[in-house]
Motif scaffolding. Structure first.
Motif, PDB file in Angstrom:
ATOM      1  N   PHE A   1       0.773  -1.171   0.155  1.00 16.80           N
ATOM      2  CA  PHE A   1      -0.136   0.000  -0.062  1.00 16.80           C
ATOM      3  C   PHE A   1       0.876   1.281  -0.008  1.00 16.80           C
ATOM      4  O   PHE A   1       0.564   2.251  -0.743  1.00 16.80           O
ATOM      5  N   MET A   2       1.786   1.336   0.935  1.00 12.21           N
ATOM      6  CA  MET A   2       2.909   2.419   0.776  1.00 12.21           C
ATOM      7  C   MET A   2       3.510   2.697  -0.609  1.00 12.21           C
ATOM      8  O   MET A   2       3.544   3.969  -1.079  1.00 12.21           O
ATOM      9  N   GLY A   3       4.161   1.592  -1.172  1.00 11.22           N
ATOM     10  CA  GLY A   3       4.644   1.702  -2.340  1.00 11.22           C
ATOM     11  C   GLY A   3       3.878   2.201  -3.347  1.00 11.22           C
ATOM     12  O   GLY A   3       4.449   2.856  -4.406  1.00 11.22           O
ATOM     13  N   GLU A   4       2.469   1.674  -3.512  1.00 11.95           N
ATOM     14  CA  GLU A   4       1.365   2.264  -4.419  1.00 11.95           C
ATOM     15  C   GLU A   4       1.369   3.820  -4.379  1.00 11.95           C
ATOM     16  O   GLU A   4       1.052   4.381  -5.296  1.00 11.95           O
ATOM     17  N   HIS A   5       1.906   4.393  -3.409  1.00 11.43           N
ATOM     18  CA  HIS A   5       1.669   5.832  -2.954  1.00 11.43           C
ATOM     19  C   HIS A   5       3.046   6.456  -3.082  1.00 11.43           C
ATOM     20  O   HIS A   5       3.271   7.578  -2.465  1.00 11.43           O
ATOM     21  N   GLY A   6       4.126   5.774  -3.494  1.00 17.59           N
ATOM     22  CA  GLY A   6       5.430   6.413  -3.450  1.00 17.59           C
ATOM     23  C   GLY A   6       6.162   6.596  -2.165  1.00 17.59           C
ATOM     24  O   GLY A   6       7.221   7.346  -2.180  1.00 17.59           O
ATOM     25  N   ILE A   7       5.830   5.878  -1.239  1.00 20.70           N
ATOM     26  CA  ILE A   7       6.333   5.593  -0.017  1.00 20.70           C
ATOM     27  C   ILE A   7       7.374   4.557  -0.052  1.00 20.70           C
ATOM     28  O   ILE A   7       7.279   3.380   0.046  1.00 20.70           O
ATOM     29  N   GLY A   8       8.860   4.610  -0.036  1.00 22.69           N
ATOM     30  CA  GLY A   8       9.893   3.882  -0.063  1.00 22.69           C
ATOM     31  C   GLY A   8      10.116   3.203   1.211  1.00 22.69           C
ATOM     32  O   GLY A   8       9.696   3.725   2.286  1.00 22.69           O
ATOM     33  N   LEU A   9      11.036   2.235   1.237  1.00 18.43           N
ATOM     34  CA  LEU A   9      11.177   1.508   2.571  1.00 18.43           C
ATOM     35  C   LEU A   9      12.252   2.353   3.534  1.00 18.43           C
ATOM     36  O   LEU A   9      12.030   2.366   4.463  1.00 18.43           O
ATOM     37  N   ASP A  10      12.618   3.388   2.809  1.00 15.76           N
ATOM     38  CA  ASP A  10      13.462   4.331   3.935  1.00 15.76           C
ATOM     39  C   ASP A  10      12.514   5.228   4.536  1.00 15.76           C
ATOM     40  O   ASP A  10      12.867   5.783   5.689  1.00 15.76           O
ATOM     41  N   GLU A  11      11.243   5.239   4.202  1.00 14.64           N
ATOM     42  CA  GLU A  11      10.118   6.257   4.876  1.00 14.64           C
ATOM     43  C   GLU A  11       9.412   5.002   5.751  1.00 14.64           C
ATOM     44  O   GLU A  11       8.388   6.037   6.376  1.00 14.64           O
ATOM     45  N   MET A  12       9.206   4.120   5.500  1.00 11.05           N
ATOM     46  CA  MET A  12       8.071   3.073   5.924  1.00 11.05           C
ATOM     47  C   MET A  12       8.200   3.000   7.655  1.00 11.05           C
ATOM     48  O   MET A  12       7.412   3.089   8.164  1.00 11.05           O
ATOM     49  N   GLY A  13       9.625   3.535   7.919  1.00  9.97           N
ATOM     50  CA  GLY A  13       9.712   3.163   9.719  1.00  9.97           C
ATOM     51  C   GLY A  13       8.726   4.286  10.283  1.00  9.97           C
ATOM     52  O   GLY A  13       7.955   4.151  11.211  1.00  9.97           O
ATOM     53  N   ARG A  14       8.796   5.473   9.579  1.00 13.14           N
ATOM     54  CA  ARG A  14       8.141   6.734  10.074  1.00 13.14           C
ATOM     55  C   ARG A  14       6.456   6.730  10.017  1.00 13.14           C
ATOM     56  O   ARG A  14       5.839   6.798  10.929  1.00 13.14           O
ATOM     57  N   TYR A  15       6.143   5.975   8.853  1.00 12.19           N
ATOM     58  CA  TYR A  15       4.787   5.585   8.565  1.00 12.19           C
ATOM     59  C   TYR A  15       4.020   4.568   9.370  1.00 12.19           C
ATOM     60  O   TYR A  15       2.894   4.166   9.374  1.00 12.19           O
TER      61      TYR A  15
END
Length: 407
Positions: A169-183
């Motif tokens: 889901f995150m990847g579908e909206h341009g959120i990469g692995l480097d940001e996923m910790g925050r999200y």
């Protein structure tokens, strides 16, 4: 902004778990925001649309796939994991698209979401350029205390499957692995917590990212309920708004309070039928539902399931609690009652009328209970409630969504 300058009208959107206990704590905040000239939109299960619109907010509705989450009498880990996974899929595949479709043409300034709508809420705020705010109807989490760790078995296969859903889901909206910790964190940079710090587990470890505003509901309408006037003590008994059929439990409670000393008020759950309990003793009255603040000022004890809304209502009036939690964070809240010396916890699976009666008697006889109740009641009443929450939201609405909240 110069003194006296009117606050610009803002738009606030809320994505909340499809449960009355998650929606109700926000209604007082919504009313306060509306009274200040702002707009409020809930993205909500269709069953709760009337509750939302009654307070003056707008409702974007969907049909939740929620199962027995929080409602099963004796939830087991496998059922909890399955319901939790289904809920996660529902939030990203149903709730998020409904919210985006409705709000893209009228973007909110602030998106509020809770523990169960983290992924949908944070991504929606990012896509629409809104400030994300996490609301906590129960205990908040931080680096020292994790509610997620208390509820979920990290080794369960569905946890890994859920992680794959979130990553996709995150990847579908341009959120990469480097940001996923925050999200994916259990908390945000701005968090509204609907309990006082004094009742929060590990409360002293929470910093200024967390605003403990306490409960936000107002006073009940007058005349909803009056004590019988016979001088008897009053016991309020409830398992929450969505308790379902717990007839054996309520009949046991009727036996625990002798008619010579007690008057018992029971709320059975919305949509229930008191007639299903069969004949009740004359000192017991049963209602499908009755706002608890109508009874609590007159109650000597509240027997409940340890839902945070029920606890905050009871403690706001200085009424001690006997808690009968089933699972999830309810067990933690029941334990916190005992730590704060304002209640007792009992195992509902081994409950008898005699045990309940004895626990009530010991709680009311404890010389430390009145002072502990007074201290917690004062903490709730000075936490700020809906006005403080609205003040914070007005301030946060002016900030850069990517910037941590000030103070």
């Amino acid at each position: 902004m110069p003194p006296g300058t009117p606050t610009p009208s803002r738009h606030y959107a809320l994505l909340l778990f499809a449960d009355y206990g998650h929606i109700a704590p926000t209604l007082g905040v919504a009313r306060e925001l509306l009274a200040r000239g702002h707009r409020v939109t809930y993205v909500v299960d269709e069953r709760f649309a009337p509750v939302v619109t009654d307070c003056g907010a707008s409702a974007v509705t969907y049909t939740s796939a929620r199962g027995d989450f929080y409602r099963a009498a004796d939830p087991n880990p496998d059922r909890l994991a399955r319901d939790g996974y289904d809920l996660l899929v529902d939030t990203v595949r149903t709730v998020y698209p409904a919210a985006l479709d409705a709000l893209a043409g009228d973007p909110p300034d602030v998106v509020l979401y809770d523990f169960e709508t983290v992924a949908a809420g944070r991504v929606l705020a990012r896509v629409l350029g809104a400030v994300p705010v996490q609301v906590c109807p129960s205990h908040a989490a931080n680096e020292k205390f994790s509610l997620r760790a208390q509820m979920w078995d990290p080794g369960h296969p569905l946890m890994a499957e859920g992680a794959r859903v979130i990553i996709g889901f995150m990847g579908e909206h341009g959120i990469g692995l480097d940001e996923m910790g925050r999200y994916g964190a259990e908390w945000d940079t701005r968090n509204l917590v609907f309990l006082p710090r004094a009742f929060q587990i590990e409360g002293d470890s929470f910093d200024d990212r967390f605003a403990f505003v306490g409960p936000t509901s107002g006073e009940p309408e007058p005349g909803l309920w009056s004590p019988p006037g016979d001088g008897h003590r009053v016991a309020l008994v409830s398992l929450g708004t969505e308790a379902g059929d717990r007839g054996d439990f309520f009949r046991l409670c009727a036996e625990a309070f002798p008619p010579a000393d007690w008057h018992v008020v029971m709320t059975l759950g919305r949509g229930s039928d008191p007639a299903q309990l069969g004949p009740l003793p004359a000192h017991v009255e049963a209602h499908p539902w009755l706002p608890h603040p109508a009874v609590l000022p007159h109650a000597d004890v509240f027997v409940c399931h340890a839902g945070m809304g029920s606890l905050m209502e009871s403690l706001s009036y200085g009424t001690p609690v006997v808690a009968l939690p089933t699972a999830h964070e309810l067990v933690l809240s029941a334990r916190r009652l005992e730590e704060c010396r304002v209640g007792r916890a009992l195992d509902r699976t081994a409950l008898t009328a005699e045990r309940l009666a004895g626990t009530v008697a010991r709680l009311l006889a404890d010389p430390g209970t009145p002072a502990a109740l007074a201290a917690l009641r004062d903490a709730i009443r000075t936490a700020g409630g809906a006005p403080r929450a609205a003040d914070l939201l007005e301030t946060w609405a002016t900030q850069d969504p990517a910037t941590p909240a000030a103070g």
